[in-house]
Design a protein around this motif. Structure first.
Motif, mmCIF file in Angstrom:
data_model
loop_
_atom_site.group_PDB
_atom_site.id
_atom_site.type_symbol
_atom_site.label_atom_id
_atom_site.label_comp_id
_atom_site.label_asym_id
_atom_site.label_seq_id
_atom_site.Cartn_x
_atom_site.Cartn_y
_atom_site.Cartn_z
ATOM 1 N N MET A 1 0.825 -1.199 0.000
ATOM 2 C CA MET A 1 0.000 0.000 0.000
ATOM 3 C C MET A 1 0.869 1.264 0.000
ATOM 4 O O MET A 1 0.514 2.246 -0.629
ATOM 5 C CB MET A 1 -0.933 -0.046 1.214
ATOM 6 N N TYR A 2 1.983 1.209 0.724
ATOM 7 C CA TYR A 2 2.895 2.351 0.785
ATOM 8 C C TYR A 2 3.390 2.725 -0.606
ATOM 9 O O TYR A 2 3.381 3.901 -0.989
ATOM 10 C CB TYR A 2 4.064 2.046 1.724
ATOM 11 N N GLN A 3 3.820 1.732 -1.381
ATOM 12 C CA GLN A 3 4.339 1.991 -2.723
ATOM 13 C C GLN A 3 3.268 2.582 -3.640
ATOM 14 O O GLN A 3 3.553 3.475 -4.429
ATOM 15 C CB GLN A 3 4.917 0.709 -3.338
ATOM 16 N N VAL A 4 2.040 2.110 -3.515
ATOM 17 C CA VAL A 4 0.943 2.629 -4.342
ATOM 18 C C VAL A 4 0.709 4.098 -4.032
ATOM 19 O O VAL A 4 0.608 4.932 -4.940
ATOM 20 C CB VAL A 4 -0.345 1.799 -4.125
ATOM 21 N N LEU B 1 2.784 6.178 -2.624
ATOM 22 C CA LEU B 1 3.980 6.935 -2.981
ATOM 23 C C LEU B 1 4.017 7.223 -4.483
ATOM 24 O O LEU B 1 4.323 8.349 -4.903
ATOM 25 C CB LEU B 1 5.226 6.172 -2.542
ATOM 26 N N ILE B 2 3.701 6.236 -5.288
ATOM 27 C CA ILE B 2 3.657 6.439 -6.747
ATOM 28 C C ILE B 2 2.547 7.425 -7.110
ATOM 29 O O ILE B 2 2.751 8.336 -7.920
ATOM 30 C CB ILE B 2 3.471 5.086 -7.473
ATOM 31 N N LEU B 3 1.378 7.278 -6.502
ATOM 32 C CA LEU B 3 0.264 8.193 -6.751
ATOM 33 C C LEU B 3 0.641 9.620 -6.350
ATOM 34 O O LEU B 3 0.386 10.576 -7.095
ATOM 35 C CB LEU B 3 -0.974 7.719 -5.985
ATOM 36 N N HIS B 4 1.255 9.766 -5.198
ATOM 37 C CA HIS B 4 1.675 11.089 -4.719
ATOM 38 C C HIS B 4 2.717 11.694 -5.656
ATOM 39 O O HIS B 4 2.692 12.897 -5.927
ATOM 40 C CB HIS B 4 2.232 10.954 -3.293
ATOM 41 N N SER B 5 3.608 10.876 -6.145
ATOM 42 C CA SER B 5 4.645 11.343 -7.055
ATOM 43 C C SER B 5 4.059 11.808 -8.383
ATOM 44 O O SER B 5 4.444 12.859 -8.903
ATOM 45 C CB SER B 5 5.655 10.219 -7.293
#
Length: 152
Positions: A1-4, A6-10
């Protein structure tokens, strides 16, 4: 969930920057050209504000829940001495929230202003300051920690 998240935020940052640049440009040309405040002007200001708040929501999810640089890191002794922890744990979140609030306040003020020229002028000021704050707090690696511009 963290990676998702983080990618969305980026990736969402580029929608914020793009909508912000367009909103500031339209406000400036509308103000200097004394043109009417159109539905397109209102739509881009709504998009800028909407993307800002969506970015804030995703960022708060990272800050309070999942990020190793969020609230968890700020509870560790000496967190303020580490520039990366301080940036993401305090500086980034505080200034980005201020930017989102400025953009929202600007949008409300613009909607309640009668004169079209004055609407453009106020939009230029509020959206311009909000966009500058956003650009200052994106982790470019110049005066703050570097993070990839595009995450996959």
């Amino acid at each position: 969930m963290y990676q998702v998240l983080l990618i969305l935020h980026s990736w969402l940052r580029w929608f914020v920057v793009g909508a912000g640049l367009l909103a500031v440009f339209r406000a400036y040309t509308g103000w200097s050209g004394r043109r009417p405040f159109t539905k397109g002007d209102n739509a881009i200001s709504a998009a800028f504000s909407g993307f800002m708040w969506l970015q804030v929501i995703v960022g708060l999810g990272l800050y309070f829940g999942l990020s190793p640089y969020g609230l968890k890191a700020m509870k560790v002794a000496g967190a303020m001495k580490n520039s990366t922890t301080r940036f993401f744990g305090m500086e980034h979140i505080a200034v980005m929230l201020l930017a989102a609030i400025l953009v929202q306040v600007g949008r409300i003020i613009v909607k309640n202003t009668a004169s079209d020229t004055l609407k453009h002028k106020k939009a230029f000021i509020y959206f311009g300051i909000g966009l500058v704050l956003v650009l200052l707090m994106i982790p470019w690696g110049i005066w703050n920690p570097y993070r990839p511009l595009f995450r996959f």
